[in-house]
Design a protein around this motif. Sequence first.
Motif, PDB file in Angstrom:
ATOM      1  N   GLU A  63       0.389  -0.977   0.413  1.00 38.19           N
ATOM      2  CA  GLU A  63       0.079   0.248   0.152  1.00 38.19           C
ATOM      3  C   GLU A  63       0.910   0.854   0.368  1.00 38.19           C
ATOM      4  OE1 GLU A  63      -2.081  -0.136   3.394  1.00 38.19           O
ATOM      5  OE2 GLU A  63      -0.355  -0.089   5.023  1.00 38.19           O
ATOM      6  N   VAL A  65       2.022   4.875   0.802  1.00 36.82           N
ATOM      7  CA  VAL A  65       1.514   5.457   2.254  1.00 36.82           C
ATOM      8  C   VAL A  65       1.415   7.126   2.588  1.00 36.82           C
ATOM      9  CG1 VAL A  65       3.441   6.329   4.427  1.00 36.82           C
ATOM     10  CG2 VAL A  65       3.530   3.852   3.373  1.00 36.82           C
ATOM     11  N   GLU A  66       0.944   7.733   2.929  1.00 39.04           N
ATOM     12  CA  GLU A  66       0.784   9.119   2.396  1.00 39.04           C
ATOM     13  C   GLU A  66       2.089   9.922   3.484  1.00 39.04           C
ATOM     14  OE1 GLU A  66      -1.870  10.852   1.689  1.00 39.04           O
ATOM     15  OE2 GLU A  66      -2.748   8.949   1.353  1.00 39.04           O
ATOM     16  N   THR A  67       2.568  10.687   2.332  1.00 38.23           N
ATOM     17  CA  THR A  67       3.761  11.584   2.142  1.00 38.23           C
ATOM     18  C   THR A  67       3.579  12.656   1.735  1.00 38.23           C
ATOM     19  OG1 THR A  67       5.984  12.035   1.784  1.00 38.23           O
ATOM     20  CG2 THR A  67       4.546  10.889   0.628  1.00 38.23           C
ATOM     21  N   ALA A  68       4.485  14.184   1.982  1.00 40.09           N
ATOM     22  CA  ALA A  68       3.547  15.246   1.980  1.00 40.09           C
ATOM     23  C   ALA A  68       5.239  15.337   0.543  1.00 40.09           C
ATOM     24  CB  ALA A  68       3.855  16.301   2.653  1.00 40.09           C
ATOM     25  N   LYS A  72       6.468   8.744  -3.281  1.00 41.86           N
ATOM     26  CA  LYS A  72       5.204   7.968  -3.127  1.00 41.86           C
ATOM     27  C   LYS A  72       6.034   6.447  -2.011  1.00 41.86           C
ATOM     28  CE  LYS A  72       0.932   6.100  -4.491  1.00 41.86           C
ATOM     29  NZ  LYS A  72       0.053   6.467  -5.489  1.00 41.86           N
TER      30      LYS A  72
END
Length: 109
Positions: A63, A65-68, A72
């Motif tokens: 999956e 992972v959320e990142t700024a 990605k």
Amino acid sequence: MARKTSELGRFTDVALLVLISLAEGQKHGYRMIHDIEKFSGTALEPGTLYGALMRLEERAWIEAVETAERRKPYRITERGREALREQLATLRRIEQAGARRTATVWGTT
């Protein structure tokens, strides 16, 4: 014996390499490419890697992972860990059978 990992199909090698890389911790694509080359000697092209990432994500074995950041990162899921364990167990059986059979053929039993 029925195998749950048959979904890997013809992409087994790349998918297996990705799962092994992510088993160590989350990584973005560029880092995976370098990690895979380091531990396996296999140089993946970005298109090959991202195609495998897409297929693995569709199966919920990895999956995002959320990142700024722009990159990605991905991580392996519990389902992915189970698929990896199964695939590695199969490879161990194959390796053992190959070692036994070549020893017999070559006369080094």
